[in-house]
Scaffold this motif. Sequence first.
Motif, PDB file in Angstrom:
ATOM      1  N   TYR A   5      71.864 -55.640  50.026  1.00  0.00           N
ATOM      2  CA  TYR A   5      71.826 -54.821  48.808  1.00  0.00           C
ATOM      3  C   TYR A   5      70.394 -54.721  48.296  1.00  0.00           C
ATOM      4  O   TYR A   5      69.607 -55.647  48.457  1.00  0.00           O
ATOM      5  N   ASP A   6      70.081 -53.591  47.635  1.00  0.00           N
ATOM      6  CA  ASP A   6      68.796 -53.454  46.959  1.00  0.00           C
ATOM      7  C   ASP A   6      68.680 -54.504  45.857  1.00  0.00           C
ATOM      8  O   ASP A   6      69.682 -55.035  45.389  1.00  0.00           O
ATOM      9  N   TYR A   8      68.422 -55.733  42.194  1.00  0.00           N
ATOM     10  CA  TYR A   8      68.974 -55.223  40.942  1.00  0.00           C
ATOM     11  C   TYR A   8      67.866 -55.205  39.891  1.00  0.00           C
ATOM     12  O   TYR A   8      67.928 -55.886  38.894  1.00  0.00           O
ATOM     13  N   ASN A  22      77.751 -44.709  44.000  1.00  0.00           N
ATOM     14  CA  ASN A  22      77.992 -46.142  44.179  1.00  0.00           C
ATOM     15  C   ASN A  22      79.460 -46.511  43.953  1.00  0.00           C
ATOM     16  O   ASN A  22      79.846 -47.648  44.125  1.00  0.00           O
ATOM     17  N   ASN A  36      81.351 -59.934  45.810  1.00  0.00           N
ATOM     18  CA  ASN A  36      79.904 -59.856  46.048  1.00  0.00           C
ATOM     19  C   ASN A  36      79.509 -60.457  47.391  1.00  0.00           C
ATOM     20  O   ASN A  36      78.455 -61.072  47.513  1.00  0.00           O
ATOM     21  N   PHE A  39      76.846 -57.407  52.385  1.00  0.00           N
ATOM     22  CA  PHE A  39      77.251 -56.025  52.581  1.00  0.00           C
ATOM     23  C   PHE A  39      77.848 -55.764  53.965  1.00  0.00           C
ATOM     24  O   PHE A  39      78.849 -55.055  54.072  1.00  0.00           O
ATOM     25  N   TRP A  65      72.732 -51.362  51.540  1.00  0.00           N
ATOM     26  CA  TRP A  65      73.346 -50.452  50.571  1.00  0.00           C
ATOM     27  C   TRP A  65      72.429 -50.476  49.362  1.00  0.00           C
ATOM     28  O   TRP A  65      72.375 -51.446  48.624  1.00  0.00           O
ATOM     29  N   GLY A  66      71.657 -49.398  49.228  1.00  0.00           N
ATOM     30  CA  GLY A  66      70.670 -49.371  48.157  1.00  0.00           C
ATOM     31  C   GLY A  66      70.478 -47.981  47.601  1.00  0.00           C
ATOM     32  O   GLY A  66      71.317 -47.091  47.766  1.00  0.00           O
TER      33      GLY A  66
END
Length: 85
Positions: A5-6, A8, A22, A36, A39, A65-66
């Motif tokens: 993930y990107d 936050y 999203n 969570n 990914f 996933w970003g």
Amino acid sequence: MPHGYDEYDETFTSEYLNCLGNYLLLSKSHNCAVGNIVFARKLATYTHNAQQREIATFVANKQLWGKDAIQLRHDKIIEALMTEL
């Protein structure tokens, strides 16, 4: 990112976290089960309908996933909606 993930950061939180791109239709039990997790493992569970399976097409090498993937998906959803009008 090893978790897939990107970060936050402020931009992600304000512009991408609650972005249409999203969002994904999942049952409550499925969403709770994947929570969570990393990914790649979450992506492997997206098999129940075409919308879930399509997520893989927005992720380069199925790694992250970003912002880019979310924006691409957002744009595709908006384009589909506008075409239907």
